[in-house]
Design an enzyme around this catalytic site. Sequence first.
Site: not given
Length: 432
Positions: A13, A17-18, A41, A132, A334
Amino acid sequence: MTNVVVVGSQWGDEGKGKIVDWLSERADVVVRYQGGHNAGHTLVIDGISYKLSLLPSGVVRPGKLAVIGNGVVVDPHALIAEIGRLEVQGVKVTPENLRIADNATLILSLHRELDGMREDAASNSGTKIGTTRRGIGPAYEDKVGRRAIRVMDLADMEALSAKVDRILTHHNALRRGFGATEVSHETIMEELGSIAERILPFSETVWLLLDKKRRAGARILFEGAQGSLLDIDHGTYPYVTSSNTVAGQAAAGSGMGPGSLGYILGITKAYTTRVGEGPFPTELHDEIGQFLGEKGHEFGTVTGRKRRCGWFDAALVRQSVATNGITGIALTKLDVLDGLDELKICVGYKLDGQEIDHLPASQGAQARVEPIYVTLEGWKESTVGARKWADLPAQAIKYVRQVEELIGAPVALLSTSPERDDTILVTDPFED
Protein backbone atom coordinates in the site's frame (compact mmCIF):
# COMPACT_ATOMS: atom_id res chain seq x y z
CA MET A 1 18.41 2.38 -21.26
CA THR A 2 17.63 -0.20 -18.59
CA ASN A 3 14.79 -2.34 -17.29
CA VAL A 4 13.07 -1.36 -14.04
CA VAL A 5 11.81 -3.43 -11.10
CA VAL A 6 9.18 -1.79 -8.88
CA VAL A 7 8.99 -3.11 -5.32
CA GLY A 8 7.18 -1.95 -2.21
CA SER A 9 9.67 -1.21 0.56
CA GLN A 10 7.20 -1.45 3.47
CA TRP A 11 4.10 -3.60 4.17
CA GLY A 12 2.44 -2.81 0.84
CA ASP A 13 0.00 0.00 0.00
CA GLU A 14 2.93 2.36 -0.63
CA GLY A 15 1.35 3.94 -3.70
CA LYS A 16 2.84 1.64 -6.34
CA GLY A 17 -0.16 2.11 -8.65
CA LYS A 18 0.56 5.73 -9.51
CA ILE A 19 4.30 5.13 -9.96
CA VAL A 20 3.77 2.01 -12.07
CA ASP A 21 1.25 3.93 -14.18
CA TRP A 22 3.80 6.70 -14.71
CA LEU A 23 6.50 4.20 -15.67
CA SER A 24 4.26 1.89 -17.74
CA GLU A 25 3.54 4.69 -20.19
CA ARG A 26 7.22 4.53 -21.16
CA ALA A 27 7.67 0.76 -20.96
CA ASP A 28 7.10 -1.69 -23.81
CA VAL A 29 6.36 -4.69 -21.59
CA VAL A 30 4.91 -4.79 -18.05
CA VAL A 31 5.43 -8.01 -16.06
CA ARG A 32 3.76 -9.27 -12.87
CA TYR A 33 6.14 -11.72 -11.18
CA GLN A 34 4.61 -12.78 -7.83
CA GLY A 35 1.45 -12.86 -5.74
CA GLY A 36 -2.10 -13.26 -6.91
CA HIS A 37 -5.30 -11.24 -6.79
CA ASN A 38 -4.82 -10.51 -3.09
CA ALA A 39 -3.25 -7.08 -3.62
CA GLY A 40 -4.67 -4.37 -5.82
CA HIS A 41 -4.13 -0.84 -6.97
CA THR A 42 -6.03 1.86 -8.77
CA LEU A 43 -4.84 3.58 -11.94
CA VAL A 44 -6.34 6.89 -13.04
CA ILE A 45 -5.92 7.54 -16.77
CA ASP A 46 -7.66 10.47 -18.47
CA GLY A 47 -9.96 10.78 -15.48
CA ILE A 48 -11.05 7.11 -15.56
CA SER A 49 -10.23 4.87 -12.58
CA TYR A 50 -9.18 1.29 -13.29
CA LYS A 51 -8.98 -1.13 -10.36
CA LEU A 52 -6.53 -3.96 -10.99
CA SER A 53 -5.61 -6.86 -8.75
CA LEU A 54 -4.19 -9.56 -11.03
CA LEU A 55 -3.61 -7.96 -14.42
CA PRO A 56 -0.38 -6.00 -14.99
CA SER A 57 -0.85 -2.24 -15.28
CA GLY A 58 0.29 -2.14 -18.90
CA VAL A 59 -2.94 -3.81 -20.01
CA VAL A 60 -4.88 -0.53 -19.82
CA ARG A 61 -2.48 1.26 -22.18
CA PRO A 62 -2.70 0.74 -25.95
CA GLY A 63 0.37 -0.78 -27.55
CA LYS A 64 1.78 -2.27 -24.34
CA LEU A 65 2.30 -5.97 -23.70
CA ALA A 66 1.18 -7.21 -20.27
CA VAL A 67 2.72 -10.43 -18.96
CA ILE A 68 1.74 -12.61 -15.98
CA GLY A 69 4.85 -14.53 -15.00
CA ASN A 70 5.33 -18.02 -13.60
CA GLY A 71 5.75 -16.62 -10.08
CA VAL A 72 2.10 -15.52 -9.98
CA VAL A 73 -0.73 -17.78 -8.79
CA VAL A 74 -3.68 -17.24 -11.12
CA ASP A 75 -7.33 -17.56 -10.14
CA PRO A 76 -8.89 -18.10 -13.59
CA HIS A 77 -12.33 -16.98 -12.47
CA ALA A 78 -10.95 -13.78 -10.92
CA LEU A 79 -8.92 -13.16 -14.09
CA ILE A 80 -11.94 -13.58 -16.37
CA ALA A 81 -13.99 -11.29 -14.12
CA GLU A 82 -11.28 -8.62 -14.10
CA ILE A 83 -10.99 -8.75 -17.88
CA GLY A 84 -14.77 -8.38 -18.07
CA ARG A 85 -14.75 -5.29 -15.84
CA LEU A 86 -12.11 -3.65 -18.00
CA GLU A 87 -14.03 -4.42 -21.18
CA VAL A 88 -17.06 -2.60 -19.72
CA GLN A 89 -14.73 0.40 -19.35
CA GLY A 90 -13.64 0.13 -22.97
CA VAL A 91 -10.34 -1.73 -22.47
CA LYS A 92 -9.96 -4.79 -24.70
CA VAL A 93 -7.82 -7.55 -23.23
CA THR A 94 -6.79 -10.10 -25.86
CA PRO A 95 -3.91 -12.51 -26.47
CA GLU A 96 -2.34 -9.64 -28.41
CA ASN A 97 -1.77 -7.57 -25.26
CA LEU A 98 -1.79 -10.18 -22.47
CA ARG A 99 0.32 -13.31 -22.11
CA ILE A 100 0.27 -15.72 -19.16
CA ALA A 101 3.12 -18.09 -18.32
CA ASP A 102 2.16 -21.63 -19.25
CA ASN A 103 3.86 -22.84 -16.05
CA ALA A 104 1.94 -20.48 -13.74
CA THR A 105 -0.01 -22.20 -10.95
CA LEU A 106 -3.82 -22.01 -10.91
CA ILE A 107 -5.90 -21.16 -7.84
CA LEU A 108 -8.90 -23.48 -7.58
CA SER A 109 -12.08 -23.27 -5.52
CA LEU A 110 -10.65 -25.78 -3.05
CA HIS A 111 -7.76 -23.39 -2.34
CA ARG A 112 -10.15 -20.57 -1.45
CA GLU A 113 -12.18 -22.90 0.75
CA LEU A 114 -9.11 -24.19 2.58
CA ASP A 115 -7.89 -20.62 3.14
CA GLY A 116 -11.22 -19.72 4.72
CA MET A 117 -11.40 -22.83 6.89
CA ARG A 118 -7.93 -22.17 8.27
CA GLU A 119 -8.65 -18.52 9.03
CA ASP A 120 -11.89 -19.45 10.78
CA ALA A 121 -10.11 -22.06 12.88
CA ALA A 122 -7.27 -19.65 13.67
CA SER A 123 -9.72 -16.92 14.66
CA ASN A 124 -11.11 -19.20 17.32
CA SER A 125 -7.64 -19.83 18.73
CA GLY A 126 -6.37 -16.25 18.38
CA THR A 127 -3.66 -17.17 15.86
CA LYS A 128 -5.09 -15.89 12.57
CA ILE A 129 -2.74 -14.38 9.99
CA GLY A 130 -5.34 -12.11 8.42
CA THR A 131 -5.26 -13.47 4.86
CA THR A 132 -7.64 -12.24 2.16
CA ARG A 133 -9.15 -15.77 2.01
CA ARG A 134 -8.54 -15.89 -1.73
CA GLY A 135 -6.58 -19.13 -1.79
CA ILE A 136 -3.17 -17.60 -2.43
CA GLY A 137 -1.28 -19.47 0.31
CA PRO A 138 -2.81 -22.90 -0.34
CA ALA A 139 -2.05 -22.55 -4.07
CA TYR A 140 1.60 -21.79 -3.35
CA GLU A 141 1.68 -24.79 -0.98
CA ASP A 142 0.53 -27.06 -3.79
CA LYS A 143 3.13 -25.53 -6.11
CA VAL A 144 5.94 -26.28 -3.66
CA GLY A 145 4.38 -29.68 -2.92
CA ARG A 146 4.57 -30.48 -6.67
CA ARG A 147 0.89 -31.24 -7.00
CA ALA A 148 -0.32 -27.91 -8.47
CA ILE A 149 -2.47 -27.60 -11.57
CA ARG A 150 -0.76 -25.22 -14.00
CA VAL A 151 -2.00 -23.24 -16.98
CA MET A 152 -0.47 -25.68 -19.47
CA ASP A 153 -2.37 -28.59 -17.87
CA LEU A 154 -5.65 -27.22 -19.24
CA ALA A 155 -4.53 -28.23 -22.74
CA ASP A 156 -4.56 -31.96 -21.98
CA MET A 157 -7.72 -33.01 -20.13
CA GLU A 158 -6.77 -36.69 -20.22
CA ALA A 159 -3.47 -36.13 -18.41
CA LEU A 160 -5.16 -33.56 -16.16
CA SER A 161 -7.43 -36.22 -14.66
CA ALA A 162 -4.54 -37.96 -12.88
CA LYS A 163 -3.23 -34.61 -11.62
CA VAL A 164 -6.63 -33.81 -10.15
CA ASP A 165 -6.60 -37.17 -8.35
CA ARG A 166 -3.22 -36.28 -6.85
CA ILE A 167 -4.28 -32.84 -5.60
CA LEU A 168 -7.54 -34.23 -4.18
CA THR A 169 -5.72 -36.90 -2.18
CA HIS A 170 -4.03 -34.06 -0.31
CA HIS A 171 -6.95 -31.65 -0.03
CA ASN A 172 -9.60 -34.16 0.94
CA ALA A 173 -7.40 -35.36 3.79
CA LEU A 174 -7.23 -31.77 5.04
CA ARG A 175 -10.97 -31.28 4.57
CA ARG A 176 -11.70 -34.38 6.63
CA GLY A 177 -9.59 -32.86 9.39
CA PHE A 178 -11.73 -29.71 9.30
CA GLY A 179 -14.94 -31.74 9.21
CA ALA A 180 -15.73 -30.44 5.72
CA THR A 181 -17.30 -32.32 2.83
CA GLU A 182 -14.82 -33.91 0.43
CA VAL A 183 -14.51 -32.52 -3.10
CA SER A 184 -15.25 -34.88 -5.97
CA HIS A 185 -13.02 -35.48 -8.96
CA GLU A 186 -15.89 -34.51 -11.28
CA THR A 187 -16.34 -31.14 -9.55
CA ILE A 188 -12.74 -30.07 -10.15
CA MET A 189 -12.66 -31.43 -13.72
CA GLU A 190 -15.83 -29.48 -14.52
CA GLU A 191 -14.39 -26.36 -12.90
CA LEU A 192 -11.23 -26.57 -14.99
CA GLY A 193 -13.05 -27.55 -18.16
CA SER A 194 -15.31 -24.52 -17.87
CA ILE A 195 -12.42 -22.05 -18.02
CA ALA A 196 -9.90 -23.83 -20.26
CA GLU A 197 -11.06 -22.22 -23.50
CA ARG A 198 -10.95 -18.76 -21.92
CA ILE A 199 -7.46 -19.11 -20.43
CA LEU A 200 -5.47 -21.17 -22.95
CA PRO A 201 -5.36 -18.51 -25.71
CA PHE A 202 -3.25 -16.36 -23.35
CA SER A 203 -0.79 -19.17 -22.55
CA GLU A 204 2.84 -18.49 -23.44
CA THR A 205 6.38 -19.69 -22.77
CA VAL A 206 7.09 -16.45 -20.96
CA TRP A 207 10.81 -16.81 -20.29
CA LEU A 208 11.38 -17.22 -24.02
CA LEU A 209 9.10 -14.31 -24.91
CA LEU A 210 10.88 -11.98 -22.47
CA ASP A 211 14.31 -13.09 -23.67
CA LYS A 212 13.33 -12.17 -27.23
CA LYS A 213 11.94 -8.82 -26.08
CA ARG A 214 15.11 -8.07 -24.13
CA ARG A 215 17.33 -8.91 -27.09
CA ALA A 216 15.20 -6.63 -29.28
CA GLY A 217 15.83 -3.71 -26.90
CA ALA A 218 12.37 -3.50 -25.33
CA ARG A 219 11.93 -1.58 -22.09
CA ILE A 220 10.63 -4.06 -19.51
CA LEU A 221 8.92 -2.99 -16.29
CA PHE A 222 8.60 -5.60 -13.53
CA GLU A 223 5.61 -4.83 -11.33
CA GLY A 224 5.65 -6.14 -7.78
CA ALA A 225 2.58 -6.60 -5.62
CA GLN A 226 2.49 -6.14 -1.83
CA GLY A 227 5.62 -5.05 0.03
CA SER A 228 9.06 -6.35 0.98
CA LEU A 229 8.13 -6.67 4.65
CA LEU A 230 5.49 -9.22 3.64
CA ASP A 231 8.15 -11.42 1.98
CA ILE A 232 7.89 -15.06 3.07
CA ASP A 233 11.60 -15.04 4.06
CA HIS A 234 12.47 -11.42 4.82
CA GLY A 235 9.15 -10.22 6.23
CA THR A 236 7.58 -10.28 9.70
CA TYR A 237 6.96 -14.05 9.67
CA PRO A 238 4.40 -15.58 10.10
CA TYR A 239 2.43 -12.40 9.33
CA VAL A 240 3.57 -12.40 5.72
CA THR A 241 2.33 -13.41 2.30
CA SER A 242 3.10 -16.79 0.75
CA SER A 243 5.64 -15.70 -1.86
CA ASN A 244 8.89 -13.80 -2.12
CA THR A 245 8.12 -10.13 -2.71
CA VAL A 246 11.68 -8.79 -2.86
CA ALA A 247 13.24 -7.68 -6.14
CA GLY A 248 15.15 -10.91 -6.71
CA GLN A 249 11.81 -12.64 -7.29
CA ALA A 250 11.39 -10.59 -10.48
CA ALA A 251 14.00 -12.87 -12.04
CA ALA A 252 12.71 -16.17 -10.65
CA GLY A 253 9.06 -15.23 -11.19
CA SER A 254 9.47 -14.25 -14.83
CA GLY A 255 12.27 -16.43 -16.13
CA MET A 256 14.64 -13.54 -16.86
CA GLY A 257 18.14 -13.70 -15.43
CA PRO A 258 18.97 -11.33 -12.55
CA GLY A 259 21.52 -9.52 -14.70
CA SER A 260 18.65 -8.19 -16.82
CA LEU A 261 16.65 -6.61 -14.00
CA GLY A 262 18.33 -3.19 -14.05
CA TYR A 263 17.12 -0.34 -11.82
CA ILE A 264 15.41 -1.37 -8.57
CA LEU A 265 12.88 1.29 -7.56
CA GLY A 266 11.55 1.01 -4.01
CA ILE A 267 8.14 2.61 -3.51
CA THR A 268 8.19 4.15 -0.04
CA LYS A 269 5.39 5.95 1.79
CA ALA A 270 6.40 9.03 3.83
CA TYR A 271 4.83 7.36 6.86
CA THR A 272 4.03 3.70 7.59
CA THR A 273 0.86 1.62 7.20
CA ARG A 274 -0.05 -2.00 7.63
CA VAL A 275 -3.20 -4.06 6.97
CA GLY A 276 -4.14 -7.00 9.15
CA GLU A 277 -2.21 -8.71 11.91
CA GLY A 278 1.47 -8.56 12.81
CA PRO A 279 4.10 -6.39 14.50
CA PHE A 280 4.18 -2.65 13.80
CA PRO A 281 6.73 -0.86 16.04
CA THR A 282 5.77 2.72 15.09
CA GLU A 283 1.99 2.25 15.07
CA LEU A 284 0.02 5.21 16.42
CA HIS A 285 -3.20 4.69 18.35
CA ASP A 286 -3.78 8.41 18.97
CA GLU A 287 -5.26 11.31 17.02
CA ILE A 288 -2.17 11.54 14.80
CA GLY A 289 -2.67 7.94 13.67
CA GLN A 290 -6.30 8.76 12.96
CA PHE A 291 -5.23 11.92 11.09
CA LEU A 292 -2.88 9.93 8.84
CA GLY A 293 -5.54 7.30 8.12
CA GLU A 294 -8.24 9.82 7.24
CA LYS A 295 -6.09 12.24 5.25
CA GLY A 296 -4.26 9.42 3.48
CA HIS A 297 -7.51 7.52 2.69
CA GLU A 298 -5.94 4.40 4.13
CA PHE A 299 -8.34 1.68 3.04
CA GLY A 300 -7.41 -1.37 0.95
CA THR A 301 -8.17 -1.37 -2.81
CA VAL A 302 -9.11 -5.07 -2.83
CA THR A 303 -10.46 -5.68 0.67
CA GLY A 304 -11.58 -2.23 1.83
CA ARG A 305 -9.91 -3.00 5.16
CA LYS A 306 -8.78 -0.05 7.28
CA ARG A 307 -5.00 0.27 7.45
CA ARG A 308 -3.07 0.77 10.67
CA CYS A 309 -0.94 3.94 10.56
CA GLY A 310 2.31 5.07 12.19
CA TRP A 311 5.47 7.12 11.85
CA PHE A 312 8.07 6.45 9.15
CA ASP A 313 10.32 3.55 10.15
CA ALA A 314 13.75 4.13 8.63
CA ALA A 315 15.17 0.98 10.23
CA LEU A 316 12.66 -1.20 8.36
CA VAL A 317 13.11 0.60 5.05
CA ARG A 318 16.89 0.36 5.47
CA GLN A 319 16.43 -3.42 5.65
CA SER A 320 14.34 -3.32 2.46
CA VAL A 321 17.03 -1.29 0.69
CA ALA A 322 19.51 -4.05 1.53
CA THR A 323 17.36 -7.11 0.80
CA ASN A 324 16.11 -5.70 -2.52
CA GLY A 325 19.29 -3.99 -3.66
CA ILE A 326 17.23 -0.81 -4.10
CA THR A 327 18.84 1.73 -6.41
CA GLY A 328 16.55 4.62 -5.49
CA ILE A 329 13.13 5.21 -3.94
CA ALA A 330 9.90 6.85 -5.00
CA LEU A 331 8.70 8.69 -1.89
CA THR A 332 4.91 8.92 -1.88
CA LYS A 333 2.19 10.68 0.11
CA LEU A 334 4.46 13.43 1.44
CA ASP A 335 1.42 15.73 1.24
CA VAL A 336 -0.38 13.69 3.93
CA LEU A 337 2.12 15.05 6.47
CA ASP A 338 1.20 18.68 5.71
CA GLY A 339 0.00 20.52 8.81
CA LEU A 340 1.58 18.39 11.54
CA ASP A 341 3.54 20.38 14.14
CA GLU A 342 6.27 17.78 14.44
CA LEU A 343 7.23 14.53 12.76
CA LYS A 344 9.02 11.49 14.08
CA ILE A 345 11.22 8.98 12.28
CA CYS A 346 12.20 5.65 13.81
CA VAL A 347 15.97 5.13 13.52
CA GLY A 348 16.30 1.88 15.50
CA TYR A 349 14.88 -0.03 18.44
CA LYS A 350 15.43 -0.93 22.05
CA LEU A 351 15.21 -4.64 22.79
CA ASP A 352 15.53 -5.83 26.37
CA GLY A 353 17.50 -2.69 27.26
CA GLN A 354 19.88 -2.89 24.27
CA GLU A 355 19.84 -0.61 21.22
CA ILE A 356 19.64 -2.41 17.86
CA ASP A 357 19.57 -1.03 14.31
CA HIS A 358 17.25 -3.57 12.67
CA LEU A 359 14.03 -5.46 13.39
CA PRO A 360 14.91 -8.96 14.67
CA ALA A 361 13.52 -11.99 12.85
CA SER A 362 12.13 -13.62 16.00
CA GLN A 363 8.40 -13.16 16.49
CA GLY A 364 8.85 -12.84 20.25
CA ALA A 365 11.58 -10.22 19.91
CA GLN A 366 9.53 -8.27 17.37
CA ALA A 367 6.75 -7.97 19.93
CA ARG A 368 9.16 -6.55 22.54
CA VAL A 369 10.99 -3.88 20.53
CA GLU A 370 10.45 -0.20 21.31
CA PRO A 371 11.11 2.39 18.59
CA ILE A 372 13.88 4.98 18.95
CA TYR A 373 12.81 8.25 17.34
CA VAL A 374 14.35 11.43 16.02
CA THR A 375 11.96 14.39 15.97
CA LEU A 376 11.75 16.90 13.13
CA GLU A 377 9.85 20.14 12.80
CA GLY A 378 6.75 19.87 10.64
CA TRP A 379 5.43 22.35 8.08
CA LYS A 380 2.17 24.22 7.68
CA GLU A 381 2.45 24.99 3.97
CA SER A 382 0.87 22.67 1.41
CA THR A 383 3.01 20.31 -0.65
CA VAL A 384 0.03 19.14 -2.72
CA GLY A 385 0.74 19.32 -6.43
CA ALA A 386 4.40 20.30 -6.09
CA ARG A 387 6.31 19.46 -9.27
CA LYS A 388 9.76 20.87 -8.46
CA TRP A 389 11.91 21.16 -5.35
CA ALA A 390 11.39 24.93 -5.21
CA ASP A 391 7.66 24.32 -4.61
CA LEU A 392 8.35 22.47 -1.35
CA PRO A 393 8.57 24.03 2.12
CA ALA A 394 12.09 24.03 3.57
CA GLN A 395 11.08 21.66 6.38
CA ALA A 396 9.60 19.19 3.88
CA ILE A 397 12.89 19.13 1.98
CA LYS A 398 14.72 18.61 5.27
CA TYR A 399 12.43 15.65 6.04
CA VAL A 400 13.14 14.08 2.63
CA ARG A 401 16.90 14.53 3.05
CA GLN A 402 16.74 12.95 6.50
CA VAL A 403 14.89 9.94 5.06
CA GLU A 404 17.53 9.54 2.33
CA GLU A 405 20.36 9.66 4.86
CA LEU A 406 18.75 7.20 7.26
CA ILE A 407 17.78 4.54 4.70
CA GLY A 408 20.94 4.78 2.60
CA ALA A 409 19.22 5.35 -0.74
CA PRO A 410 18.40 8.47 -2.78
CA VAL A 411 14.95 9.72 -3.74
CA ALA A 412 14.48 9.18 -7.48
CA LEU A 413 10.86 10.37 -7.58
CA LEU A 414 8.73 12.33 -5.13
CA SER A 415 4.94 12.08 -5.30
CA THR A 416 2.88 14.99 -3.94
CA SER A 417 -0.68 13.93 -4.80
CA PRO A 418 -2.59 11.00 -6.34
CA GLU A 419 -2.42 12.78 -9.73
CA ARG A 420 0.23 11.20 -11.93
CA ASP A 421 1.73 14.55 -13.04
CA ASP A 422 2.22 15.78 -9.48
CA THR A 423 5.62 14.14 -9.34
CA ILE A 424 9.10 15.55 -8.86
CA LEU A 425 11.51 13.55 -11.03
CA VAL A 426 15.08 13.44 -9.76
CA THR A 427 16.35 10.37 -11.61
CA ASP A 428 14.67 8.62 -14.53
CA PRO A 429 14.87 4.89 -13.67
CA PHE A 430 14.67 3.88 -17.32
CA GLU A 431 17.65 6.06 -18.22
CA ASP A 432 19.87 5.28 -15.23
